[in-house]
Design an enzyme around this catalytic site. Sequence first.
Site, PDB file in Angstrom:
ATOM      1  N   CYS A 137      -9.288   5.378  -7.280  1.00  0.00           N
ATOM      2  CA  CYS A 137      -9.432   4.129  -6.553  1.00  0.00           C
ATOM      3  C   CYS A 137      -9.778   4.544  -5.138  1.00  0.00           C
ATOM      4  CB  CYS A 137      -8.146   3.304  -6.584  1.00  0.00           C
ATOM      5  SG  CYS A 137      -8.331   1.777  -5.652  1.00  0.00           S
ATOM      6  N   CYS A 146      -7.667   2.474  -2.422  1.00  0.00           N
ATOM      7  CA  CYS A 146      -6.215   2.588  -2.270  1.00  0.00           C
ATOM      8  C   CYS A 146      -5.608   3.363  -3.433  1.00  0.00           C
ATOM      9  CB  CYS A 146      -5.572   1.222  -2.098  1.00  0.00           C
ATOM     10  SG  CYS A 146      -6.136  -0.044  -3.245  1.00  0.00           S
ATOM     11  N   SER A 147      -4.993   2.691  -4.395  1.00  0.00           N
ATOM     12  CA  SER A 147      -4.197   3.419  -5.390  1.00  0.00           C
ATOM     13  C   SER A 147      -4.165   2.707  -6.735  1.00  0.00           C
ATOM     14  CB  SER A 147      -2.775   3.561  -4.868  1.00  0.00           C
ATOM     15  OG  SER A 147      -2.243   2.261  -4.624  1.00  0.00           O
ATOM     16  N   CYS A 148      -5.120   1.829  -7.020  1.00  0.00           N
ATOM     17  CA  CYS A 148      -5.027   1.004  -8.238  1.00  0.00           C
ATOM     18  C   CYS A 148      -5.127   1.837  -9.511  1.00  0.00           C
ATOM     19  CB  CYS A 148      -6.138  -0.029  -8.253  1.00  0.00           C
ATOM     20  SG  CYS A 148      -6.141  -1.097  -6.811  1.00  0.00           S
TER      21      CYS A 148
HETATM   22 FE   LIG Z   1      -6.526   0.534  -5.241  1.00  0.00          FE
END
Ligand SMILES: [Fe+2]
Length: 202
Positions: free
Chosen positions: A110, A113-115
Site C-alpha cells: 500500500c 499507508c498500510s492497507c
Molecule cells: Fe493503506
Amino acid sequence: MSQTSMAKDSAHPNIAPVERRVDAIQAALEERGLGAAAAIEQQAHLVEEQWVPANGARVVAKAWSDPEFRKRLLANGREAVAELGLTMPKHHRHLVVLENTPKVQNVICCTLCSCTAFTIIGLPPDWYKDLEYRSRIVRQSRTVLKEMGTDLPEDVEVRVWDTTADTRYMVLPVQPPHTAGWPEEKLAQLVTRDGMIGVARL
Ligand SMILES: [Fe+2]
C-alpha cells in the site's frame, strides 16, 4: 490537563507523548459514557484472535485442494472467502486474489499507508507500513525481495499491486509440489502471512 503537567515528547516539545494523548482521549470518552475501554478490549480480541493469517491459510489450502473453489476465488474473492465463513469490512468492496505461478510472483503493498485485507491475511507487519518498503517495492521490487530472503530467478516476472481503500489483495502462492494430496489442515500450516503478501515463496 495543562501543558505544564504533561511529560513532553523530546522531538515535539509542545506535544505530550502518544500514550498520554491516548489516555486523555480514552478518559474523555469514558466520562461521557461511551465505553472506550470495552470497545478497545473488543478490538484487541478481534485483532489477536480473529483477524489472523490462519484465515487466509485456510483459503489457500482450499484453493489448492478444490479446483472449483479456486476458480470462484479468482473470480470473486470476497464471495469465495464467505463460503468459509470469513467476512470483510463493508468498505473492502473487492478481494482480488493474485495467482502466483512458477514464472509469476505477485507482491502487494500500500504505497499510501498500510492497507491489507486484514480480516483474511492478518494485520500488516511493521515493515509493510514503512516508507522504505512502500516506496522501494515498486521501483526495485526484485532487489527488495532479495533483501527479504526471496531471490527470484531472472525469468520470474514480478508484479506489484498497490492496495486502495476499497480493493484489497491476497496472493495465492504456488503449492509446493511435494505436498500434492495432503489434507487441507496440513496444507494450511504451510501458508504464511509473508507468502500471502508475496514477499516469500513457500
Ligand atoms: Fe493503506
